[in-house]
Each structure stands twice: as structure tokens, then as C-alpha cells.
Design an enzyme around this catalytic site. Structure first.
Site, mmCIF file in Angstrom:
data_model
loop_
_atom_site.group_PDB
_atom_site.id
_atom_site.type_symbol
_atom_site.label_atom_id
_atom_site.label_comp_id
_atom_site.label_asym_id
_atom_site.label_seq_id
_atom_site.Cartn_x
_atom_site.Cartn_y
_atom_site.Cartn_z
ATOM 1 N N ASP A 1 39.162 -11.232 -36.330
ATOM 2 C CA ASP A 1 37.784 -11.706 -36.499
ATOM 3 C C ASP A 1 37.590 -12.385 -37.849
ATOM 4 O O ASP A 1 38.236 -12.046 -38.837
ATOM 5 C CB ASP A 1 36.778 -10.572 -36.282
ATOM 6 C CG ASP A 1 36.700 -9.600 -37.435
ATOM 7 O OD1 ASP A 1 35.893 -9.844 -38.336
ATOM 8 O OD2 ASP A 1 37.446 -8.615 -37.418
ATOM 9 N N VAL A 2 36.709 -13.341 -37.821
ATOM 10 C CA VAL A 2 36.450 -14.189 -38.980
ATOM 11 C C VAL A 2 35.841 -13.390 -40.121
ATOM 12 O O VAL A 2 36.181 -13.597 -41.295
ATOM 13 C CB VAL A 2 35.532 -15.363 -38.574
ATOM 14 C CG1 VAL A 2 35.069 -16.148 -39.801
ATOM 15 C CG2 VAL A 2 36.241 -16.288 -37.581
ATOM 16 N N ASP A 3 34.937 -12.476 -39.806
ATOM 17 C CA ASP A 3 34.245 -11.716 -40.841
ATOM 18 C C ASP A 3 35.234 -10.894 -41.662
ATOM 19 O O ASP A 3 35.230 -10.943 -42.903
ATOM 20 C CB ASP A 3 33.206 -10.809 -40.186
ATOM 21 C CG ASP A 3 32.017 -10.532 -41.097
ATOM 22 O OD1 ASP A 3 31.828 -11.264 -42.081
ATOM 23 O OD2 ASP A 3 31.268 -9.582 -40.810
ATOM 24 N N ASP A 4 36.071 -10.122 -40.981
ATOM 25 C CA ASP A 4 37.093 -9.360 -41.692
ATOM 26 C C ASP A 4 37.993 -10.278 -42.505
ATOM 27 O O ASP A 4 38.292 -10.009 -43.671
ATOM 28 C CB ASP A 4 37.961 -8.585 -40.693
ATOM 29 C CG ASP A 4 37.383 -7.217 -40.387
ATOM 30 O OD1 ASP A 4 37.738 -6.274 -41.088
ATOM 31 O OD2 ASP A 4 36.576 -7.109 -39.454
ATOM 32 N N HIS B 1 30.078 -15.086 -45.608
ATOM 33 C CA HIS B 1 31.366 -14.575 -46.080
ATOM 34 C C HIS B 1 32.425 -15.674 -46.128
ATOM 35 O O HIS B 1 33.278 -15.685 -47.026
ATOM 36 C CB HIS B 1 31.818 -13.410 -45.199
ATOM 37 C CG HIS B 1 31.068 -12.141 -45.452
ATOM 38 N ND1 HIS B 1 30.747 -11.236 -44.463
ATOM 39 C CD2 HIS B 1 30.552 -11.628 -46.602
ATOM 40 C CE1 HIS B 1 30.086 -10.223 -44.996
ATOM 41 N NE2 HIS B 1 29.948 -10.442 -46.284
#
Length: 629
Positions: A362-365, A437
Site C-alpha cells: 500500500d502507498v500509505d505505508d 504522505h
């Protein structure tokens, strides 16, 4: 010596796993445990190992009115209360007990089983307690839909996709197995006939009626082939730890679907799935419970960032071990995933949320991890991993110039018109917090507004700022979280002073009388509650850091927030937090990350200590101040 900060840092260091990672319980409502009880009953697996612990856990979270809620101090939730009540009865709790009578009274007051959400009805239908003809149809034939066709599997968010796929088989097979107890009392008098009809309206409701005619026909020529293909699709997506998607919903429904298609509980795929569940269980003095998911990668990234703010650097043993572990967790470039359907030709370079969730980076992580490696890693060691991660992250940008968590351009809102879609987020559109982020990551890499990715992200953030100054928070509760994410990114980029000024004015206006900040999960249902709620350590820290990143950490509001954190710190260095400040599905499913109560207050205290050290040394704070009225 900063006693509060020192204790907080030591608490964190003491709890690092020998392999380098951090994590703690990911608390949810009791449905995760209740549904685990029902899963074991459906599969014919004995309940004795968890009977007393699961009973204690479910009863521990019952409220005075007999109900259970979606989140701490939330309103009574009918479906959660039904599932808890039924699970307790299956576990052998005497229905004459006061707790059970109060629960039943609440169920009846809220409308009974006929008014429950679709997923609760499906659980009851598995045991013949709800009619299958009242369940919305999801034909397994959608497995044959190409990616360009509406309602194909890849129109759904990854978490919904992994759940819908096995449920298509379950709904097609209409199984009925023994529950072992009578629960007819949860159906209110006069509602039996209504249970045989799918509620709703609109053209997709009529499509459901047409599909039900097809379901009743003996001539479903491609049904068996579709079920087999769907089961193959499911099996291909089992993770190394035995889960599906690293989260509970697709996991339990995959096991049910596989069992219906002839996979016995001792089949290698089933055995792997059931054994993997042991890792997700928690057992302490409050009972046994099942976690919806785990968050070691996310927690570790923020732990590195908190320790960096507290002055630890790449040569510190704790940082070195954490970075080593994080580098090993990066998903190999050749690993496939559903994200490739709309982002083909790009090597995998991301990280996932879990220990073993490699099919769904995932992009956020990934963005936050890159930030943590830039802060805590030795440049030459982390550069190759960062380069791979950035390439993958930028390729995941959606067509509106922003980023979602797991997929690119997963925005088919027509899915919400399906009768099936009364619970959970069905799609994964770009959001403010994830985009922030990514922008923060790019700023830390030395990029500015001349970069096309930064420019498109900034445009999106400017367009999504609320008139009063906050930003929505998809993955944390809610506007306090979203605003902190965006201001942190803008400050790193050293731009958007007008946006930051409006954001900080809003944040200061939402401070509670006790000096803290809080926001209820109810703000997802009613936006007028944005920034309103009982103060919590994590949300107070987000608010304080918003002001610190804006360059006004000495503002009285920030100092009162820091004092709130200092006063409420426990003797062992951490904080207590009952309220849920993490978000799974807005309006429907919330999370209490037990690491949040510690990581973010530690960061806020550390940033204050750094500011004071700079001030004493006569050095600038490093942030241009933003005027706040």
C-alpha cells in the site's frame, strides 16, 4: 533532562522485538471474535480452546443498556449486538442471564434481525436463521468480467474484492449448517415476511430481482465453471501466513467458500489458513479475542520516526535493527498483485501493512516507510530500497493527481448503489491523508512544486481543504488526523502558507478545556462534529504536531496540549487510550491502535524538546512561522 520524553523513549526501546519491529494490539469491536466463534461452528471445529476467553471478552465490552457498539462510547449498534448475542449463546452462555436478557431487549428495540446489515444476515443465513432469498445476489460469474466491464472484481477495493469473491460462491451455494442453538427470539414479530425480500430501490435493485430469477432456474450453464474459477482466484491469493489480504473479512469467507467447494479442514490450504489465525489472537485478563488485522510495518515505521525526533540516529542499535527489518520487509520487485491490473509494467517496490501481506502493498505505508528510512537509515544502505519504492509509489498516482492506499483509479461509485453495499467502503479512491504522505516523502527527497507529482498532489490538497480549514482523514479519526498529515507535508515542502494558516486556526479553535484534542468517530457520519470529542493522547499529539510543524510550537495552545500529555503519562512512560482513533471503514468499522497512544505523544514531546534545544542554543527552529489570529 526531559523526564517525560526519556520515559517514553525507554518504554519504546524496551518493547522492540529482537528482530527489530514493534507492534501491539489492533483493537476492534467484538464482531471479530463473535464471527470467529461462528466460523468454527460452521466448520465443525470445537470451541473449547476459546470458550471461556471469548465469552469473557465479549461480555467485557457489553454496555449498561445491553448493547455493543462499533467503537468505544459509540451508539448501540444492532448488527454488532446481534452477532455478540448469538456468539454468546453458541458459547453456552445461559440466555436467562441478565447480560443476555439486556442484549436481547436491545436487539428487539432496534428492529431485530430484519433490520441488520447484509453481512450479519449472511452469517445467520449460513445456519438457516435467515432466508437466503432475502440476501442480495452476487453471482460468481462476475469472475469472468474483464477489467473494463462494470462490476468486475477490480472495480471493488482490494479489501472488498477479497471479501466479495468468496461470498459469490457462498451465496450461490446457499448452505445451511447447524448452529446448535435456537435464536428465533432475535426476529421481531411481524418481520418474518420482510426477511424474504431484499430492501432497497433503484435500477440495481431490479437487477437483483432479475438475478434471483436466474438463481432459481435449473439452467445455470456456466455456474459450476464460474465457481471453480472463483475458487482458483481465491486460492491464488492466499498469503504466506495463511490469511487473505491480511485482514479478517476475506479470510473467514474464503475458508467458508473453500469448505463448501470440498476443501476439508485438513486440506493444506485450509490448515494453513486456520493455523495462521493463531497469530492474530490476543489473550489476557480481559479474555480471548481475534484481531481484524495486524500493523507491524506501519507501527515500526512510526517508531523509527518517533525515535529519530527524540535524537536517536542510524548508528543506534534499536534504529539499526528496525531499519534492517524494514529493508527485509520490502516486497520483491517480481511479486505480483491486483494493483497491476491498473498499473501494469511497474516492478513492485512497496511495503505492506502486515508481516506477510505481499500481494497487497500500500502507498500509505510505503510513503511513510521511505520517510522513516530517510531519517533513520544510512543513506547508502537505504538508497536502493527508496528508489524502488518511489518509482512504484509515483506510478500508483490516480488520474486526478492524488493517491489512494492500494489501487489506482479505484473510483466506481456505482458499487454503492448495489443492495449488497450497506456496509463498508466498497472502493479505494484517492484521499487527503495518503496524498499528504506521498508529498511529504517527495519533499524529504528534495523535490518541490516544480515536480509534476508534487504539483498535482498539492492541487488536490488545495481543492480538498474544507472551508473552515481542516482536511478529511480516511485512515485516522478524522479531521484532526487528516489536518496533521497535510500540514506535516506542506511544512516539509515549505509551501502552502495560506492553507497552513487556515488549518492551524481551525485546530486551535477545537482545543478542549483540558488542553487536549479529541474527535469522535461520529464525525464520519456528521461532519459538524469535525474536531469535536473527548481528548485523547494520540489526537492531542496530532494537533500539537500540526502547530509544531507550522512553526508555532510555542503557541499557548500547543503548550497546553503538551502539558495535557505530560500530566497524563503513566509512571511506566506510556499513556492510556480507550477511544478509537484509527479508521477501517468510515461510518462502519474503527480501530484502536494500541501503539498510537504512545508513538505520537512521544513524537510531540520530542519535537518540543528539539525546539527548546534550538532556542537555548540561539538557533532557528527550522520552520518559518505562520501568522495565526
Amino acid at each position: 533532562m526531559n523526564t517525560n520524553l526519556d520515559r517514553a523513549v525507554q518504554w519504546l526501546l524496551d518493547r522492540q522485538h529482537p528482530d527489530g519491529w514493534w507492534t501491539d494490539e489492533l483493537e476492534t469491536n467484538v464482531t471479530m471474535t463473535a464471527e470467529h466463534v461462528l466460523l468454527l461452528r460452521f466448520l465443525g471445529i470445537g470451541l473449547e480452546p476459546i470458550r471461556s476467553g471469548a465469552t469473557a471478552h465479549i461480555l467485557h465490552h457489553q454496555r449498561e443498556d445491553g448493547s455493543w457498539a462499533l467503537y468505544y462510547d459509540g451508539p448501540a449498534d444492532l448488527s454488532t449486538t446481534i452477532e455478540a448475542y448469538v456468539a454468546l449463546k453458541v458459547l453456552g452462555v445461559d440466555p436467562a442471564r441478565d447480560e443476555m436478557q439486556r442484549a436481547l431487549s436491545t436487539v428487539r428495540k432496534l428492529g431485530g434481525l430484519a433490520d441488520a446489515r447484509v453481512f450479519t444476515k449472511i452469517w445467520m443465513a449460513l445456519f438457516g436463521k435467515y432466508p437466503w432469498d432475502g440476501i442480495p445476489t452476487m453471482p460468481p460469474e462476475i469472475v469472468n468480467f474483464p477489467a473494463w466491464m462494470p462490476f468486475n472484481l477490480y472495480d471493488f477495493s482490494c479489501w472488498a474484492r477479497g471479501t466479495v469473491a468468496p461470498l459469490c460462491v457462498v451465496i450461490a451455494r446457499r448452505p445451511v449448517r447447524e448452529l446448535g442453538v435456537d435464536i428465533s427470539e432475535i426476529v421481531n414479530p411481524g418481520t418474518h415476511a420482510r426477511m424474504h425480500h431484499v430492501p432497497g430501490g433503484g435500477w440495481l435493485w431490479w437487477v437483483d430481482k432479475a438475478l434471483k430469477l436466474y438463481e432459481s432456474s435449473p439452467l445455470k450453464i456456466r455456474r459450476e465453471a464460474a465457481c471453480k474459477k472463483m475458487i482458483d482466484w481465491v486460492v491464488e491469493r492466499q498469503e504466506a501466513d495463511g490469511s487473505w489480504g491480511g485482514i479478517q473479512p476475506p479470510w473467514v469467507y474464503s475458508l467458508i467458500a473453500l469448505n463448501l467447494e470440498g476443501y476439508a479442514v485438513d486440506h493444506p490450504v485450509m490448515r494453513k489458513g486456520l493455523q495462521g489465525m493463531e497469530r492474530f489472537a490476543f489473550h489476557d485478563e480481559t479474555g480471548w479475542r481475534f484481531q481484524a488485522c495486524m500493523s507491524p510495518v506501519w507501527d515500526t515505521a512510526w517508531a523509527i520516526r518517533a525515535l529519530y525526533q527524540a535524537g536517536l540516529r542510524a548508528d543506534h542499535p534499536a534504529i539499526r535493527k528496525a531499519v534492517d527489518w524494514m529493508l527485509a520487509e520490502q516486497i520483491p520487485g517480481e511479486t505480483w498483485g491486483d494493483w497491476q491490473v491498473r498499473c501494469n509494467g511497474v516492478p513492485n517496490g512497496g511495503w505492506a501493512f502486515e508481516f506477510d501481506n505481499d500481494l497487497y502493498p500500500d502507498v500509505d505505508d510505503t510513503a511513510v516507510i521511505v520517510c522513516s528510512l530517510l531519517e533513520g537509515g544510512e543513506p547508502e544502505r537505504v538508497r536502493p530500497a527508496i528508489e524502488r519504492a518511489v518509482k512504484w509509489t509515483l506510478a500508483m498516482r490516480s488520474s486526478n493527481g492524488a493517491w489512494a492506499a492500494f489501487d489506482r483509479d479505484n473510483t466506481s461509485e456505482v458499487l454503492y448503489r448495489m443492495p449488497f453495499s450497506d456496509f463498508g467502503a466498497m472502493i479505494d479512491p484517492p484521499t487527503e491523508d495518503v496524498t499528504a504522505h506521498v508529498i511529504e516523502m517527495m519533499a524529504m527527497l528534495g523535490q518541490n512544486e516544480s515536480n509534476e507529482y508534487v504539483a498535482s498532489g498539492l492541487k488536490y490538497l488545495r481543492e480538498t481543504q474544507k472551508p473552515w480549514g481542516s482536511w478529511f482523514g480516511r485512515w485516522g479519526v478524522n479531521h484532526v488526523y487528516g489536518t496533521w498529515c497535510v500540514v506535516s507535508a506542506l511544512a516539509q515542502l515549505q509551501t502552502g502558507r495560506d492553507m497552513i494558516a487556515r488549518a492551524t486556526q481551525w485546530m486551535i479553535s477545537k482545543q478542549n478545556a483540558d488542553g487536549g484534542w479529541g474527535e469522535s468517530c461520529h464525525s464520519y457520519a456528521d461532519e459538524s462534529f469535525a474536531g469535536i470529542g473527548t481528548s485523547t493522547p494520540s489526537q492531542t499529539a496530532w494537533a500539537v504536531m500540526t502547530l509544531q510543524w507550522a512553526g508555532i510550537g510555542e503557541h499557548p495552545a500547543a503548550q497546553r496540549g503538551l502539558e495535557y500529555l505530560r500530566e497524563r503519562q503513566r509512571a511506566d512512560g506510556t499513556w492510556d487510550e480507550l477511544y478509537f482513533t484509527g479508521t477501517g471503514f468510515p461510518r462502519d468499522f474503527y480501530l484502536n491502535y494500541h501503539m498510537y497512544r504512545h508513538l505520537f505523544p512521544t513524537m510531540a514531546l520530542a519535537m518540543d524538546a528539539r525546539y527548546r534545544a534550538h532556542a537555548q542554543a540561539g538557533q532557528p527552529s527550522g520552520r518559518e512561522q505562520v501568522s495565526v489570529s
